[in-house]
Write an enzyme that holds these catalytic residues in place. Structure first.
Site, PDB file in Angstrom:
ATOM      1  N   ARG A 321       0.803  -1.207  -0.035  1.00 36.49           N
ATOM      2  CA  ARG A 321       0.011   0.010  -0.167  1.00 36.49           C
ATOM      3  C   ARG A 321       0.769   1.333   0.117  1.00 36.49           C
ATOM      4  NH1 ARG A 321      -2.947   1.473   3.892  1.00 36.49           N
ATOM      5  NH2 ARG A 321      -4.570   2.315   2.525  1.00 36.49           N
ATOM      6  N   TYR A 325       0.103   3.332  -3.284  1.00 38.18           N
ATOM      7  CA  TYR A 325      -0.910   4.663  -3.048  1.00 38.18           C
ATOM      8  C   TYR A 325      -0.256   5.695  -2.242  1.00 38.18           C
ATOM      9  CZ  TYR A 325      -4.355   0.937  -3.234  1.00 38.18           C
ATOM     10  OH  TYR A 325      -4.909  -0.256  -3.489  1.00 38.18           O
ATOM     11  N   CYS A 351      14.398  -4.350  -4.107  1.00 36.08           N
ATOM     12  CA  CYS A 351      15.306  -3.554  -5.280  1.00 36.08           C
ATOM     13  C   CYS A 351      14.538  -2.535  -5.964  1.00 36.08           C
ATOM     14  CB  CYS A 351      15.915  -4.490  -6.187  1.00 36.08           C
ATOM     15  SG  CYS A 351      17.816  -4.690  -5.911  1.00 36.08           S
ATOM     16  N   GLU A 352      13.682  -1.664  -4.904  1.00 39.37           N
ATOM     17  CA  GLU A 352      12.756  -0.661  -5.837  1.00 39.37           C
ATOM     18  C   GLU A 352      12.867   0.570  -4.949  1.00 39.37           C
ATOM     19  OE1 GLU A 352      10.970  -0.723  -8.600  1.00 39.37           O
ATOM     20  OE2 GLU A 352      11.211  -3.146  -8.903  1.00 39.37           O
TER      21      GLU A 352
END
Ligand code: PLP
Length: 421
Positions: A321, A325, A351-352
């Site tokens: 979440r 968002y 990895c983001e």
């Protein structure tokens, strides 16, 4: 009496400087099942369900819990046991509801893009109501039902072009959204199919979005839907219900927001204009506060500019979440360390760059191996979990009357690889 105050998170509380779920120590659960783990309070689910049920006590109503918010079998069973019915958004959710013991007739089937197979089995099963999304879907339902000598109970989902004033990604009732049919087309769609074999029009449906925290959009949606139902009644349709969908928000930031009784007070006068039962499809408001994701700090990083990161063993793979968002969750250490709060970025291991739970959050000191709980994660948490970066789906635990049980064991790599050759 369930008060507004009791609808903020009451289940996860510190006693003697250690976090417990309804009195059961989080630390002791983690000792057995490890992290990351979703922990749910059965009491919180019952209380939240009852708050909605009591709010609508003066008007004929049926609560169809929206499984999309959390469809772990034990949670769905618990809701059935206390009298809920079900709202399923896919063939998979229908099957989970059936396995949890719901009769087909107690299930409403909603959702954009129902497949032919899903419709065939819903019709063969005698599903309570299919909330159709388009004239094309109504025609497909009619063809399937009449080919099997059946009559499908249907309602049409209308898109009333009302701004739910929620996050754009969870607003569904605007003209620009893909959901439902434009309000101005709805009456004609019903009329044109009044005598179509295989269809029995039993209701009208609206759902304008999720995490709605102001009453007016919900009231306007009810007003609009009831006006349509009255027109359809004048056209000779004998509708059995109006379905207002879900959408009621919860207090993620710990301050009480609208209470189900505020919602009921706003929509019941509208409903009285038609007098037929109302169907409600709450998801988040039933399970949101009841769950926490408990994770362990695996690294602490300090940058020269003063920023400090606590890296957890849970990330967007377990709870998407915040990344999806930008949503807010309270995060609390299970055993808060003494001293002044400092600013922390609480991040996951994925990895983001979007794998962030909180930025510049004031919190007590954190060290490697500390446990933290991400609160209000009962809705749209475990259901959206993924195996990204080959993370394994976390275990899930339910606390009830001083005891806890594992309601879903942790996934193993063998579980995942069993599907691969
Ligand atoms: C048709 C429908 N009904 C009910 C719900 C449940 O919504 P919420 O969890 O916000 O109550 C949803 C979710 O967006 C939905 O799409």
């Amino acid at each position: 009496m369930i008060t507004s105050e009791s609808l903020v998170n009451q289940s996860f509380r510190h006693t003697d400087n250690t976090l417990a779920c309804d009195g059961v120590s989080i630390g002791s659960i983690v000792e057995s099942v490890a992290t990351p783990v979703y922990i749910y309070s059965a009491r919180a689910i019952r209380d939240a369900y009852r708050a909605i049920d009591e709010a609508f006590a003066s008007y004929p109503h049926a609560i169809h819990y929206a499984l999309k918010a959390n469809s772990t079998l034990a949670i769905v069973r618990l809701l059935r046991a206390i009298g809920s019915r079900a709202d399923a958004n896919s063939g998979g959710e229908i099957q989970v509801a059936r396995r949890a013991g719901f009769a087909s007739s107690d299930i409403v089937f909603t959702g954009v893009g129902k497949t032919r197979e899903e419709l065939e089995s819903a019709i063969a099963d005698g599903i309570g109501t299919i909330n159709a999304e388009s004239p094309g879907e109504l025609d497909r339902i009619a063809a399937i039902a009449s080919a099997h000598g059946r009559e499908a109970r249907v309602a049409l989902r209308v898109n009333p072009d009302i701004d739910a004033k929620s996050h754009p990604n969870i607003s569904t009732g605007l003209r620009i959204n893909k959901f439902g049919v434009p309000l101005q087309d709805a009456r004609a769609i019903y009329r044109e199919r009044r005598d179509t074999r295989g269809l029995r029009f039993v209701g009208v449906h609206v759902h304008i979005g999720s995490q709605i925290t102001t009453i007016e959009p919900l009231r306007r949606a009810a007003e609009t839907l009831v006006s349509l139902a009255l027109e359809l009644r004048a056209d000779g349709f004998s509708l059995e219900h109006v379905d207002l969908g879900g959408g009621l928000g919860i207090a993620y930031e710990g301050r009480p927001i609208i209470h189900p009784s505020d919602y009921a007070q706003a929509v019941i006068p509208e409903l009285k204009r038609i007098g037929i039962p109302v169907v409600l499809e709450p998801g988040r408001a039933v399970v949101g506060h009841a769950g926490a994701l408990v994770a362990r700090v695996v690294d602490v990083k300090r940058f020269p500019d003063g920023r400090q990161f606590a890296v957890l063993d849970a990330g967007m793979g377990e709870l998407i979440r915040p990344a999806l968002y930008g949503s807010y969750h309270q995060i609390v250490p299970v055993a808060p360390r003494p001293g002044a709060d400092r600013s922390w970025d609480i991040v996951g291991p994925i990895c983001e760059s979007s794998d962030v739970f909180a930025k510049e959050r004031m919190m007590p000191a954190l060290e490697v191996n500390d446990l933290v709980a991400i609160l209000d994660a009962g809705a749209y948490g475990s259901v959206m979990a993924s195996n990204y970066n080959r993370h394994l789906l976390p275990a899930e635990v339910m606390v009830d009357e001083g005891k806890w049980t594992t309601i879903r064991r942790r996934q193993t790599l063998d579980d995942v690889l069993a599907l691969e050759s």
